[in-house]
Design a protein around this motif. Structure first.
Motif, PDB file in Angstrom:
ATOM      1  N   LEU A  26     -51.513 -77.221  15.956  1.00 53.06           N
ATOM      2  CA  LEU A  26     -52.129 -77.256  17.006  1.00 53.06           C
ATOM      3  C   LEU A  26     -52.732 -78.365  17.289  1.00 53.06           C
ATOM      4  O   LEU A  26     -53.530 -78.589  18.368  1.00 53.06           O
ATOM      5  CB  LEU A  26     -53.252 -75.992  17.186  1.00 53.06           C
ATOM      6  N   GLU A  27     -52.772 -79.565  16.380  1.00 57.38           N
ATOM      7  CA  GLU A  27     -53.210 -80.704  16.739  1.00 57.38           C
ATOM      8  C   GLU A  27     -54.821 -80.937  16.556  1.00 57.38           C
ATOM      9  O   GLU A  27     -55.610 -81.517  17.221  1.00 57.38           O
ATOM     10  CB  GLU A  27     -52.542 -81.732  17.740  1.00 57.38           C
ATOM     11  N   ALA A  33     -52.559 -68.037  18.899  1.00 61.59           N
ATOM     12  CA  ALA A  33     -52.895 -69.203  19.590  1.00 61.59           C
ATOM     13  C   ALA A  33     -51.882 -69.466  20.878  1.00 61.59           C
ATOM     14  O   ALA A  33     -51.951 -70.515  21.490  1.00 61.59           O
ATOM     15  CB  ALA A  33     -52.845 -70.265  18.686  1.00 61.59           C
ATOM     16  N   GLY A  34     -50.807 -68.513  21.086  1.00 64.40           N
ATOM     17  CA  GLY A  34     -50.097 -68.510  21.939  1.00 64.40           C
ATOM     18  C   GLY A  34     -48.458 -69.151  21.726  1.00 64.40           C
ATOM     19  O   GLY A  34     -47.835 -69.311  22.616  1.00 64.40           O
ATOM     20  N   LYS A  35     -48.386 -69.513  20.533  1.00 69.43           N
ATOM     21  CA  LYS A  35     -47.085 -69.944  20.213  1.00 69.43           C
ATOM     22  C   LYS A  35     -46.081 -68.983  19.966  1.00 69.43           C
ATOM     23  O   LYS A  35     -46.536 -67.813  19.696  1.00 69.43           O
ATOM     24  CB  LYS A  35     -47.203 -70.759  18.837  1.00 69.43           C
ATOM     25  N   HIS A  62     -41.628 -77.216  15.123  1.00 68.12           N
ATOM     26  CA  HIS A  62     -42.228 -77.200  13.938  1.00 68.12           C
ATOM     27  C   HIS A  62     -41.719 -76.158  12.953  1.00 68.12           C
ATOM     28  O   HIS A  62     -41.355 -75.305  13.347  1.00 68.12           O
ATOM     29  CB  HIS A  62     -43.895 -76.835  13.885  1.00 68.12           C
ATOM     30  N   ALA A  63     -41.620 -76.581  11.766  1.00 67.33           N
ATOM     31  CA  ALA A  63     -41.356 -75.626  10.662  1.00 67.33           C
ATOM     32  C   ALA A  63     -42.149 -75.378   9.548  1.00 67.33           C
ATOM     33  O   ALA A  63     -42.697 -76.488   9.330  1.00 67.33           O
ATOM     34  CB  ALA A  63     -39.881 -76.027  10.389  1.00 67.33           C
ATOM     35  N   VAL A  64     -42.401 -74.500   9.029  1.00 72.88           N
ATOM     36  CA  VAL A  64     -43.075 -74.392   7.800  1.00 72.88           C
ATOM     37  C   VAL A  64     -42.566 -73.484   6.633  1.00 72.88           C
ATOM     38  O   VAL A  64     -41.862 -72.432   6.755  1.00 72.88           O
ATOM     39  CB  VAL A  64     -44.569 -73.325   8.227  1.00 72.88           C
ATOM     40  N   SER A  65     -42.528 -74.351   5.433  1.00 69.15           N
ATOM     41  CA  SER A  65     -42.085 -73.637   4.170  1.00 69.15           C
ATOM     42  C   SER A  65     -43.295 -72.937   3.672  1.00 69.15           C
ATOM     43  O   SER A  65     -44.045 -73.764   2.846  1.00 69.15           O
ATOM     44  CB  SER A  65     -41.404 -74.632   3.372  1.00 69.15           C
TER      45      SER A  65
END
Length: 517
Positions: A388-389, A58-60, A237-240
């Motif tokens: 990405l909301e 998605a371009g992140k 943003h962070a993801v566990s």
């Protein structure tokens, strides 16, 4: 079962997963500098890698962090069934969550299956993707047959494809079974190795052997800190996705999750395997599926689950599976054995989404209850949409901030009462082995200088001594002879024989003691 087919084979000396043994994975450096990124993902299993791939696509700008080696945790030690049949669950969810959310649970897992199929494309053989019917069955007790009958009624109410069966293709008598057609099995690491390669092509970065500190700065940009070196990862943003959340965020996850171990043996059968994926609803659990190894068919036999750190003789679980396989199909060889650890939530529904109700920049995905191939994939899609909301129709079902009075309160009390019991019992345990009687390859709790300690003697006769107090919240670890590890019964932390962390939530090793002192 047919006892005439019984065949005893020597179990491998050391545990090793078939998937890990048959996949050559790339290696990556340890993080050795401060970095910035859009999204930092902690945990490189199916959830972390799939999330990283989707966000990079998605371009992140995405960084993936792993405390050990990628794909060497639960994902690398699964039975790898790609199915929406998750044992006896739909009747239970109907009672606790209602029709709409239970149907969404099924549809989300079906969507995850289709996603995996789309990634595989026409390369089914490369990834070991094989269309199979999935069965759950009751073999013995009336109460399990009754539960199975309730489950098929839930299928009918929800419109889930399922067929009642009076028998199985396997040579064993059953009281009843439910077949869910059109499910899959695959080689999880070959699939995820491919996704990893695609993520790297999209500009993603991966760092291995990088343990994150539980402290996270959330004022302004999110800042994660590495445990070794104190390097900073600054992100939006962070993801566990680290199995047990590396960061709690006042969500009290250590009180809302419990940990179970289960076991698997890969058997070369003497009797032809009829195909299909099978799971008993009786106890002890028995799971079966096939796999290809060196051009030959193996059968993976799993089960024997128990709370982590609460089994006296873990090697016995492998022996029980060996006996079951030998009686059912015969076993001319057992090239692999392994175990894994699964997290289970208070209400059996995974936690996927913002880590707390007031923290919408840090996300968690955990508690997949042994079904991470589909729910881990679904988690990646949900979290990607949230970052990405974008709306995601499954997000509310898995919201980690939910709390259902039934069954959550009862489970919460029972789980934490057991943790308290384990804490006290470990502190006042009176029975200890004699350190001088340890044989090579053996470990045990001993007394050392008047204190409880953990001793292990390796095959060369070298003695390792550790403080048995878990570095997470102070419970006492127990020796796991089947895996040669120190396991904590309170929250599932596991340590190598020398005290190094194998699995969290602990991030600090056990203190090493001097055997000569």
């Amino acid at each position: 079962m047919n006892p005439s087919n019984s065949s005893h084979q020597e179990l491998p000396q050391f545990p090793e997963s078939l998937w890990v043994a048959t996949t050559e994975l790339p290696t990556f450096p340890r993080l050795a500098e401060d970095i910035e990124t859009d999204v930092a993902i902690v945990g490189a299993g199916i959830t972390g890698i799939t999330t990283a791939y989707l966000l990079a696509k998605a371009g992140k700008d995405v960084v993936l962090i792993e405390a050990g080696q990628i794909l060497n945790g639960t994902t690398g030690h699964t039975t790898a069934k790609v199915t929406a049949q998750h044992g006896l669950i739909y009747h239970e969810f109907l009672n606790h969550f209602g029709d709409e959310k239970t149907r969404l649970y099924y549809e989300g897992n079906r969507e995850a299956i289709e996603f995996i199929r789309d990634i595989v494309g026409g390369d089914e053989e490369k990834f070991g993707l094989k269309l199979e019917d999935a069965y759950i069955y009751a073999q013995t007790e009336d109460k399990y047959l009754s539960k199975l009958e309730d489950e098929i009624k839930a299928y009918e109410k929800l419109g889930i494809p399922g067929e009642w069966q009076e028998s199985l293709p396997l040579p064993m008598p059953v009281r009843g079974a439910i077949k869910m057609p059109g499910q899959y099995q695959f080689h999880p690491l070959q699939y995820l190795k491919h996704l990893t390669e695609q993520f790297l092509k999209l500009g993603g970065r991966i760092y291995e052997n990088t343990t994150m500190d539980e402290k996270v700065e959330t004022d302004g940009p999110i800042t994660l800190l590495t445990k070794r070196g104190g390097h900073r990862i600054t992100c939006n943003h962070a993801v566990s996705a680290s199995h047990f959340p590396f960061y709690d965020g006042k969500g009290l996850y250590f009180t809302r999750l419990h940990v179970e171990r289960s076991y698997a043996v890969a058997v070369k059968p003497e009797t032809a395997y009829p195909g299909g994926m099978f799971l008993s609803v009786d106890q002890p659990t028995r799971s079966l599926r096939s796999a290809t190894y060196n051009g030959e068919e193996l059968v993976i036999v799993g089960g024997e689950n128990h709370p982590t750190g609460r089994s006296i003789c873990t090697h016995q679980h492998y022996e029980n599976l060996e006996l079951f396989a030998g009686n059912l199909l015969g076993a001319s060889a057992i090239p692999y054995r392994w175990s894994t650890q699964d997290l289970i939530t208070l209400d059996n529904m995974p936690y996927i989404g913002p880590i707390t109700s007031n923290q919408d920049r840090i996300f968690v995905a955990t508690g997949f209850r042994k079904w991470g191939m589909t729910t881990g994939t679904l988690a990646a899609k949900i979290i990607c949409d949230q970052i990405l909301e974008k709306d995601n129709r499954y997000a509310d079902v898995f919201n980690p901030s939910r709390f259902k009075a039934d069954p959550s309160i009862k489970t919460f009390v029972a789980q934490n009462a057991m943790v308290a019991k384990d804490f006290v019992a470990g502190k006042f345990e009176m029975s200890h082995a004699d350190i001088t009687e340890l044989k090579p390859g053996e470990g045990a709790v001993v007394r050392h200088n008047g204190q409880r300690a953990g001793a292990y003697k390796d095959d060369q006769g070298n003695l390792y001594l550790v403080d048995t107090t878990c570095t997470h919240l102070g419970c006492e670890v127990e020796w796991n002879e089947g895996e040669r590890s120190w396991d904590c019964p309170c929250h599932g932390s596991r340590f190598r024989h020398n005290g190094e962390v194998l699995e969290g939530p602990a991030i600090e090793p056990l203190k090493q003691l001097d055997p000569e002192s």
